[in-house]
Design a protein around this motif. Structure first.
Motif, PDB file in Angstrom:
ATOM      1  N   LEU A   1      21.104  10.829 -16.231  1.00 26.24           N
ATOM      2  CA  LEU A   1      20.778  12.164 -16.735  1.00 26.24           C
ATOM      3  C   LEU A   1      21.981  13.070 -16.537  1.00 26.24           C
ATOM      4  N   LEU A   2      22.288  13.860 -17.553  1.00 27.32           N
ATOM      5  CA  LEU A   2      23.428  14.777 -17.492  1.00 27.32           C
ATOM      6  C   LEU A   2      22.968  16.162 -17.915  1.00 27.32           C
ATOM      7  N   ALA A   3      23.285  17.161 -17.092  1.00 19.90           N
ATOM      8  CA  ALA A   3      22.850  18.524 -17.405  1.00 19.90           C
ATOM      9  C   ALA A   3      23.774  19.525 -16.742  1.00 19.90           C
ATOM     10  N   CYS A   4      23.875  20.687 -17.366  1.00 16.81           N
ATOM     11  CA  CYS A   4      24.527  21.824 -16.728  1.00 16.81           C
ATOM     12  C   CYS A   4      23.507  22.519 -15.826  1.00 16.81           C
ATOM     13  N   VAL A   5      23.962  23.034 -14.706  1.00 14.94           N
ATOM     14  CA  VAL A   5      23.073  23.734 -13.796  1.00 14.94           C
ATOM     15  C   VAL A   5      22.605  25.034 -14.454  1.00 14.94           C
ATOM     16  N   PRO A   6      21.507  25.622 -13.964  1.00  9.31           N
ATOM     17  CA  PRO A   6      21.030  26.877 -14.556  1.00  9.31           C
ATOM     18  C   PRO A   6      22.130  27.940 -14.589  1.00  9.31           C
ATOM     19  N   GLY A   7      22.234  28.623 -15.720  1.00 10.25           N
ATOM     20  CA  GLY A   7      23.246  29.656 -15.904  1.00 10.25           C
ATOM     21  C   GLY A   7      24.580  29.155 -16.402  1.00 10.25           C
ATOM     22  N   GLU A   8      24.772  27.841 -16.477  1.00  7.91           N
ATOM     23  CA  GLU A   8      26.054  27.273 -16.895  1.00  7.91           C
ATOM     24  C   GLU A   8      26.014  26.906 -18.377  1.00  7.91           C
ATOM     25  N   GLN A   9      26.935  27.488 -19.159  1.00  5.55           N
ATOM     26  CA  GLN A   9      26.956  27.279 -20.603  1.00  5.55           C
ATOM     27  C   GLN A   9      28.024  26.297 -21.052  1.00  5.55           C
ATOM     28  N   HIS A  10      28.966  25.920 -20.197  1.00  2.00           N
ATOM     29  CA  HIS A  10      30.071  25.045 -20.588  1.00  2.00           C
ATOM     30  C   HIS A  10      29.635  23.584 -20.441  1.00  2.00           C
ATOM     31  N   SER A  11      29.412  22.921 -21.553  1.00  2.00           N
ATOM     32  CA  SER A  11      28.885  21.556 -21.506  1.00  2.00           C
ATOM     33  C   SER A  11      29.819  20.503 -22.078  1.00  2.00           C
TER      34      SER A  11
END
Length: 340
Positions: A204-214
């Motif tokens: 699973l790959l995700a940006c943490v909450p509040g992070e928009q740079h993916s």
């Protein structure tokens, strides 16, 4: 009478290598069609051709094109830019000066340093907001070097240079970063993954909450797909509860959490994900939690977590992880490794 010593012949310097039209186009960030059009319209073509009428561009030829690209990027019409480039080159030849070295410049040049020529071409096309050429150069880099090398040596240096440029130029060049990021994301999404092995726990790959740079984990998702490793990409700013639910539902091999800045990196979130369990009592499994991105502090790392540094090394870490232990259900049932 003593013999007069003979001076040994001095080796002649080798002529500088000449490049093909395609190689020059990648270096300059223009399409081969554009170069041929400039040659036809403005007589700013190569000094020589090889057998079969193949164009071969010398360093002096490339220097003229470099100057034309700088002028057109500053808004000079192509015809005037070609006349200026040809006129300066002719004046230098009359004065006996050496041809100018093909180095980047102009008011819109990005601070790239020592990089591959493809990186300079990509940056020039991005500054011109030439989306078709950016897309073409990205596809060429991915095809020639492969995803990992293209990311590390062409794409990422250009992204970093754009970021440094707009950080020092106020609000200017934000449009360059947005266009380049969109084209990179589109190129990554066009990479088709290999078939997934059946009943294999995903990453699973995700940006943490509040992070928009993916973009970096988009690249990691693409290369995992190429290797046939199942991946589930959730993109930017995934809420905490949604992340927890996804981990419980899939029983993943690993969870990659991306944080670009210190303000979004959340060690408490990493600890909570690392503590999630699934499976039957007595045979519980937990995910490997991998922290990626410059936002995570090197100190105070949460238990049962590991840092990732770069696409190539991150891929090696994930490939080395054993999948969660399979859990056997009722008698005669097939083993399973996914969560409920």
């Amino acid at each position: 009478m003593d013999r007069v010593p003979q001076t040994p012949p001095q080796p002649q310097p080798r002529p500088a290598a000449a490049l093909s039209t395609g190689a020059v186009a990648r270096r300059l960030g223009v399409s081969p069609t554009t170069l041929r059009s400039w040659e036809r319209r403005y007589a700013i073509g190569p000094a020589r051709r090889e057998a079969g009428r193949h164009r071969r561009w010398t360093p002096a030829d490339i220097a003229r094109l470099e100057l034309m690209c700088r002028l057109t990027a500053d808004g000079v019409p192509p015809a005037e830019a070609a006349r200026a480039a040809l006129g300066i080159a002719a004046g230098e030849r009359r004065a006996g000066a050496a041809a100018p070295a093909p180095t980047p410049g102009g008011t819109g040049a990005l601070p790239l340093g020592a990089v591959r020529p493809e990186c300079r071409g990509l940056s020039r096309a991005a500054v011109r907001l030439d989306a078709p050429t950016v897309a073409e150069l990205l596809e060429a880099a991915l095809a020639e070097h492969g995803l990992v090398t293209a990311w590390e040596e062409v794409i990422a240096p250009t992204l970093h240079a754009v970021g440094r440029k707009w950080a020092t130029a106020g609000e200017r060049y934000v449009e360059v970063e947005h266009l380049l990021s969109w084209q990179i994301s589109s190129a990554l999404h066009r990479i088709r993954p290999a078939p997934e092995p059946p009943r294999t726990p995903p990453v699973l790959l995700a940006c943490v909450p509040g992070e928009q740079h993916s973009l970096p984990i988009e690249a990691l998702t693409a290369v995992l797909g190429q290797r046939g490793l199942p991946a589930r990409m959730f993109g930017a700013a995934l809420p905490v509860e949604a992340l927890h639910d996804a981990v419980r539902r899939t029983g993943p091999r690993a969870v990659v959490l991306w944080a670009q800045s210190r303000t979004t990196a959340d060690p408490a979130l990493a600890r909570s994900v690392a503590g999630i369990e699934w499976g039957l009592r007595g045979a519980r499994s937990r995910p490997a939690v991998l922290l990626a991105g410059p936002g995570w502090s090197p100190d105070g790392q949460a238990p049962r977590t590991e840092r990732l540094y770069g696409l190539r090394s991150g891929l090696a870490v994930i490939e080395s992880l054993a999948p969660p232990r399979a859990v056997t259900g009722a008698a005669g049932a097939e083993p399973f490794a996914y969560g409920s």
